[in-house]
Design a protein around this motif. Structure first.
Motif, short mmCIF file in Angstrom:
data_model
loop_
_atom_site.label_atom_id
_atom_site.label_comp_id
_atom_site.label_asym_id
_atom_site.label_seq_id
_atom_site.Cartn_x
_atom_site.Cartn_y
_atom_site.Cartn_z
N ARG A 43 0.84 -1.19 0.00
CA ARG A 43 0.00 0.00 0.00
C ARG A 43 0.88 1.24 0.00
NH1 ARG A 43 -4.68 -0.32 4.26
NH2 ARG A 43 -2.95 -0.14 5.74
N PHE A 93 -7.89 3.29 -0.67
CA PHE A 93 -8.36 3.31 0.70
C PHE A 93 -8.38 4.74 1.24
CE2 PHE A 93 -8.25 -1.22 1.51
CZ PHE A 93 -7.32 -1.69 0.59
N ALA A 95 -8.31 7.03 4.66
CA ALA A 95 -7.79 6.92 6.02
C ALA A 95 -8.00 8.24 6.75
CB ALA A 95 -6.32 6.56 6.00
N GLU A 104 1.71 6.43 7.13
CA GLU A 104 0.60 5.49 7.12
C GLU A 104 0.26 4.98 8.51
OE1 GLU A 104 1.14 2.39 4.26
OE2 GLU A 104 -0.37 1.09 5.15
N TYR A 107 -2.31 6.87 10.83
CA TYR A 107 -3.75 6.94 10.55
C TYR A 107 -4.45 5.83 11.34
CZ TYR A 107 -3.02 10.46 7.02
OH TYR A 107 -2.70 11.63 6.39
N TRP A 110 -9.54 3.33 8.88
CA TRP A 110 -9.43 2.99 7.46
C TRP A 110 -10.78 2.53 6.92
CZ3 TRP A 110 -4.85 3.33 4.67
CH2 TRP A 110 -3.71 3.66 5.41
#
Length: 120
Positions: A43, A93, A95, A104, A107, A110
């Motif tokens: 991701r 996605f 978030a 990332e 966050y 999600w």
């Protein structure tokens, strides 16, 4: 209970446009962002926007083509994808974080993801 619900995914031809939406509920979020995960890849960050001043940040790969925006009254964040490329094909996605978030892992919440396919 916090919920993030993405919508707007689908198939688009290369060079076309698509608009993703993410409706948030159950909280107020300072940072909201879009990430994506292509088949067989990790991701990656796409873009983010702050609640105040609407500061935006983008990955180099989408800069100039994608625009992230938000409507605080609706608690919704958008991703306008223009000049789409086949390499933009991924699950996208949403978030959210109630605080400043620069990576990332920061966050907390999600969405389930929405699939985008760009055909050549």
């Amino acid at each position: 209970q916090v919920q993030l619900v993405e919508s707007g995914g689908g198939m688009v031809q290369a060079g076309g446009s698509l608009r993703l939406s993410c409706a948030a509920s159950g909280g107020t979020f300072y940072a909201m962002a879009w990430f994506r995960q292509a088949p067989g890849k990790e991701r990656e960050f796409v873009g983010s926007i702050t609640r105040t001043y609407f500061r935006t940040y983008y990955a180099d790969s989408v800069k100039g083509r994608f625009t992230i925006s938000r409507d605080n009254a609706k608690n919704t964040v958008y991703l306008q994808m223009n000049r789409a490329k086949p390499e933009d094909t991924a699950v996208y996605f949403c978030a959210a974080s109630p605080r400043v978030a620069s990576s990332e892992i920061e966050y907390d919440y999600w969405g389930q993801g929405t699939r985008v396919t760009v055909s050549s």
